[in-house]
Every structure is written in C-alpha cells, then in structure tokens.
Design a protein around this motif. Structure first.
Motif, PDB file in Angstrom:
ATOM      1  N   UNK A  80       0.803  -1.214   0.000  1.00  0.00           N
ATOM      2  CA  UNK A  80       0.000   0.000   0.000  1.00  0.00           C
ATOM      3  C   UNK A  80       0.838   1.266   0.000  1.00  0.00           C
ATOM      4  N   UNK A  81       0.169   2.428   0.068  1.00  0.00           N
ATOM      5  CA  UNK A  81       0.878   3.723   0.001  1.00  0.00           C
ATOM      6  C   UNK A  81       1.915   3.903   1.100  1.00  0.00           C
ATOM      7  N   UNK A  82       1.648   3.364   2.291  1.00  0.00           N
ATOM      8  CA  UNK A  82       2.606   3.554   3.383  1.00  0.00           C
ATOM      9  C   UNK A  82       3.950   2.901   3.071  1.00  0.00           C
ATOM     10  N   UNK A  83       3.927   1.697   2.503  1.00  0.00           N
ATOM     11  CA  UNK A  83       5.178   1.022   2.147  1.00  0.00           C
ATOM     12  C   UNK A  83       5.862   1.739   0.988  1.00  0.00           C
ATOM     13  N   UNK A  84       5.082   2.209   0.021  1.00  0.00           N
ATOM     14  CA  UNK A  84       5.674   2.946  -1.088  1.00  0.00           C
ATOM     15  C   UNK A  84       6.352   4.216  -0.593  1.00  0.00           C
ATOM     16  N   UNK A  85       5.697   4.950   0.299  1.00  0.00           N
ATOM     17  CA  UNK A  85       6.289   6.171   0.842  1.00  0.00           C
ATOM     18  C   UNK A  85       7.548   5.858   1.646  1.00  0.00           C
ATOM     19  N   UNK A  86       7.550   4.724   2.341  1.00  0.00           N
ATOM     20  CA  UNK A  86       8.741   4.331   3.093  1.00  0.00           C
ATOM     21  C   UNK A  86       9.913   4.065   2.148  1.00  0.00           C
ATOM     22  N   UNK A  87       9.638   3.379   1.023  1.00  0.00           N
ATOM     23  CA  UNK A  87      10.693   3.113   0.042  1.00  0.00           C
ATOM     24  C   UNK A  87      11.213   4.427  -0.549  1.00  0.00           C
ATOM     25  N   UNK A  88      10.295   5.319  -0.904  1.00  0.00           N
ATOM     26  CA  UNK A  88      10.715   6.614  -1.466  1.00  0.00           C
ATOM     27  C   UNK A  88      11.547   7.387  -0.460  1.00  0.00           C
ATOM     28  N   UNK A  89      11.124   7.368   0.814  1.00  0.00           N
ATOM     29  CA  UNK A  89      11.862   8.091   1.847  1.00  0.00           C
ATOM     30  C   UNK A  89      13.267   7.525   2.012  1.00  0.00           C
ATOM     31  N   UNK A  90      13.376   6.189   2.021  1.00  0.00           N
ATOM     32  CA  UNK A  90      14.695   5.562   2.175  1.00  0.00           C
ATOM     33  C   UNK A  90      15.602   5.912   0.999  1.00  0.00           C
ATOM     34  N   UNK A  91      15.061   5.828  -0.205  1.00  0.00           N
ATOM     35  CA  UNK A  91      15.860   6.166  -1.388  1.00  0.00           C
ATOM     36  C   UNK A  91      16.286   7.624  -1.377  1.00  0.00           C
ATOM     37  N   UNK A  92      15.374   8.496  -0.958  1.00  0.00           N
ATOM     38  CA  UNK A  92      15.715   9.921  -0.934  1.00  0.00           C
ATOM     39  C   UNK A  92      16.822  10.202   0.078  1.00  0.00           C
ATOM     40  N   UNK A  93      16.716   9.570   1.251  1.00  0.00           N
ATOM     41  CA  UNK A  93      17.736   9.795   2.277  1.00  0.00           C
ATOM     42  C   UNK A  93      19.088   9.233   1.836  1.00  0.00           C
ATOM     43  N   UNK A  94      19.082   7.979   1.356  1.00  0.00           N
ATOM     44  CA  UNK A  94      20.334   7.333   0.983  1.00  0.00           C
ATOM     45  C   UNK A  94      20.864   7.837  -0.350  1.00  0.00           C
ATOM     46  N   UNK A  95      20.031   7.726  -1.377  1.00  0.00           N
ATOM     47  CA  UNK A  95      20.515   7.985  -2.726  1.00  0.00           C
ATOM     48  C   UNK A  95      20.706   9.462  -3.029  1.00  0.00           C
ATOM     49  N   UNK A  96      19.781  10.307  -2.549  1.00  0.00           N
ATOM     50  CA  UNK A  96      19.936  11.732  -2.825  1.00  0.00           C
ATOM     51  C   UNK A  96      21.192  12.265  -2.146  1.00  0.00           C
ATOM     52  N   UNK A  97      21.388  11.878  -0.894  1.00  0.00           N
ATOM     53  CA  UNK A  97      22.567  12.366  -0.170  1.00  0.00           C
ATOM     54  C   UNK A  97      23.850  11.853  -0.821  1.00  0.00           C
ATOM     55  N   UNK A  98      23.880  10.550  -1.129  1.00  0.00           N
ATOM     56  CA  UNK A  98      25.111   9.957  -1.664  1.00  0.00           C
ATOM     57  C   UNK A  98      25.301  10.292  -3.144  1.00  0.00           C
ATOM     58  N   UNK A  99      24.250  10.071  -3.963  1.00  0.00           N
ATOM     59  CA  UNK A  99      24.398  10.196  -5.408  1.00  0.00           C
ATOM     60  C   UNK A  99      24.241  11.620  -5.921  1.00  0.00           C
ATOM     61  N   UNK A 100      23.440  12.422  -5.257  1.00  0.00           N
ATOM     62  CA  UNK A 100      23.160  13.764  -5.776  1.00  0.00           C
ATOM     63  C   UNK A 100      23.857  14.870  -5.007  1.00  0.00           C
ATOM     64  N   UNK A 101      24.463  14.557  -3.862  1.00  0.00           N
ATOM     65  CA  UNK A 101      25.165  15.576  -3.087  1.00  0.00           C
ATOM     66  C   UNK A 101      26.648  15.251  -2.972  1.00  0.00           C
TER      67      UNK A 101
END
Length: 357
Positions: A262-283
């Motif tokens: 459901x949406x809660x799990x999808x939002x959790x995945x997006x949040x994890x990717x944003x925290x990990x990938x945005x910080x590492x890959x985009x910053x």
C-alpha cells in the motif's frame, strides 16, 4: 627613406567568429545524431579500451604481449556481458512479476478513485484518471523496453569486436603518442587527461554504486519489498547515470511496494531512497566526481541531458566521458582556451609558475 606600414591582420570580428563556431557546432551535433547508432558503441568501445589499458600494461610486464592482450580482452568481454545480463534480468523480472499483482492494482486504483471522490473531484476527471492507469499498459511498456534492450544487446558483437581491435592496437599506441608529443604536446596532454579523468570518474561511480546498492538492498529487505537483490543491482547500474540515476532505480521498487503493502510502504521506500541515494548520489558523489575530473555539478547535469538527446540512452551513461573528451579536444588541447578550465570545473586553477627572467 624608411616608412612604416600598419601590421595586416586577417582576424575576423569576434561576433563573426562566434557565429561561425556556433554554426560549425550545430553541424557537428546534427552529424553525431545522424550516426548515433555507430558513434555510441564506438565511443563505448573506446572507453572500455581506456579502462583496460592499465591492466594490459601491468600484465605486459609479467607475460608475453599476446597473452596479456588475450587476458585483458577476456576480462572486458566478461564484464560487458555480465553488465548487459544484469540490465536484462532486472527488467525481465519486473515485467514477469507485475501481472501477478493485477488484483492488488485494481484495489489500489479503487482506493484512489474513492479518495478523489471524497475530496470533491469531478466524476469525469475521476474516470479519466482511472482509465490512465492500466497494469496491462504498464506491462506492455516494460515488454517494449525489454525488446529495445535486446536490440541494444545485439550491438554487443560490434562493441566487442571494436574492443578486440583497439586492445591489439593499444600495444603500440602509447609509443606513437610519445612520438607525437614532440609535435603536438598540448593535444597529447589533453588526451591523457581525458583517459585519466575517465578512469577516475568510473572508479568513483563504481565505489559509490556499490555503497548505494548494499544500503538499498538492506533497506528493501527490511521493508519486505520483493526482489530486493534485483533492485539493489539496478541501483548499482543506474549509479553510472549522473544526478538522476537513482530516480530510474527507484521506480520499480516503489511500484512493487505500493502493490505489496500500500501507500505507506511505497512512501517508506521513497523516503529511504531519498535519504540514501539523494545524499550519496546527488550531493556527495557529484562533488567528488567534480573534484576528480574537473567538471562542475551543473555541467555534469547538463552533459547528461545533452548527450542523451544527441546519441540516445547510451549517452546517459557516457555523458561524463563524452564531456571530458570534448573538453580535451576543445579546451585542453589549445593553450588559448585554457582560461575556460576554471569556468568548467568551478574551481581555481593552481597558479602557474612565474616565468624565469
């Protein structure tokens, strides 16, 4: 009797030179787009040869030249085939898994339309939104994408043949470069900077890709998202796409998370990717890449858009090496244009040594 005459100059007005340069660049870009199917695999083969050259040189000190070349070619072939298989497996598994979630997809769509109705959205708009979401269409898109990837894999034979010829020629090419250095030292130095910069960039991208892949896989396993190892592998592959690679790697696990939990799990995945990938890959990674190869973060992002537009999807992966190659030919090879280096890298150039008087 002596007379002085003003020195004659053939220099055109600066505005005319700019227009001529822009016209020539337009012609070159149009030509590259026209031969993208040839140029993209050719340049990829060049990059693979550049990457393999240090291994070839090291092996050449320990074994006969032909054995070193054979081992080097085998290593490159295995790496290319494994990379292609990883992409195909990731897309194929996603396409196979999606139809099994048909009931869950319908349920999520019903929840969405109900929520839209509750917030007062017009019924006609709700029906339009509902008709735009179809798991069959999504599966068809993935299948089409898989077919295109299979077409790209067919270019592997062309790429591998080019790598074979370039690696064999590479045994004597360094000697020819040294001979050419006496006549055109700036050009040879620029090409060497391109080779070193490409190796540094791909080395940095590989290290950060492994870090991101491990972290993403662990997070997806903890969250209970299906095929976590596959999406970790996809995250590693898309890390070679500057700046926005993580968005491509996020889409499949986010969709499966929505269907699975459901949406809660999808939002959790997006949040994890944003925290990990945005910080590492985009910053962090763009800063490290910029320091390693002399390209600003803005120019790296622009190169991604530009080269993808010019030569297609492969341009996204080759964006930084292509920009480094253009920089080597247009900036580093010409002493009169080296003033552009600080603008391209957004860094101060080291002070040149004072001339001896």
């Amino acid at each position: 009797m002596s007379s002085t005459t003003p020195a004659r100059t053939s220099a055109l007005p600066r505005g005319v030179l700019v227009l001529v340069g822009l016209a020539a660049a337009t012609i070159v870009i149009a030509g590259l787009r026209g031969i993208a199917d040839i140029f993209a695999p050719l340049f990829l083969a060049l990059i693979l040869t550049v990457l393999a050259h240090p291994l070839r040189r090291w092996l050449g000190k320990k074994m006969p030249s032909w054995v070193a070349s054979t081992v080097c070619i085998a290593v490159v072939y295995i790496g290319v085939v494994l990379f292609a298989l990883a992409v195909l497996v990731s897309v194929a598994r996603f396409a196979t898994l999606l139809p099994t979630y048909a009931d869950e997809f319908t349920s999520r769509l019903d929840d969405l339309t109900k929520w839209l109705k509750d917030v007062g959205v017009d019924q006609a708009q709700i029906e339009k939104v509902g008709s735009s979401f179809d798991i069959g269409q999504l599966s068809g898109f993935i299948a089409d994408l898989l077919g295109e990837l299979m077409g790209l894999v067919s270019n592997l034979f062309f790429i591998l043949a080019l790598v074979l010829f370039m690696t064999v020629d590479g045994t004597s090419f360094p000697r020819q470069l040294e001979r050419a250095r006496a006549a055109k030292p700036a050009i040879i130095e620029g090409l060497e900077d391109f080779a070193h910069g490409t190796r540094r960039y791909l080395g940095v991208a590989t290290v950060f890709g492994l870090i991101v892949a491990v972290l993403d896989t662990a997070a997806l396993v903890i969250l209970g998202v299906p095929l976590a190892l596959t999406w970790g592998l996809l995250a590693f592959i898309t890390n070679y796409i500057p700046n926005i690679g993580f968005v491509i790697g996020l889409i499949p696990p986010a969709i499966l998370a929505l269907l699975e939990g459901g949406p809660s799990l999808m939002l959790a995945v997006i949040a994890v990717y944003c925290v990990l990938n945005v910080v590492i890959q985009s910053v962090i990674q763009p800063k490290v890449v910029g320091d390693a190869v002399g390209l600003s973060t803005t120019l790296s992002f622009f190169s991604l858009i530009f080269w993808t537009w010019v030569i297609g999807p492969l341009g996204a992966i080759l964006a930084i090496p292509l920009t480094l190659f253009a920089k080597a030919l247009l900036v580093d090879a010409d002493p009169d244009t080296k003033w552009l280096r600080p603008l391209i890298s957004n860094q101060d150039e080291p002070d040149a040594e004072a001339p001896v008087t």
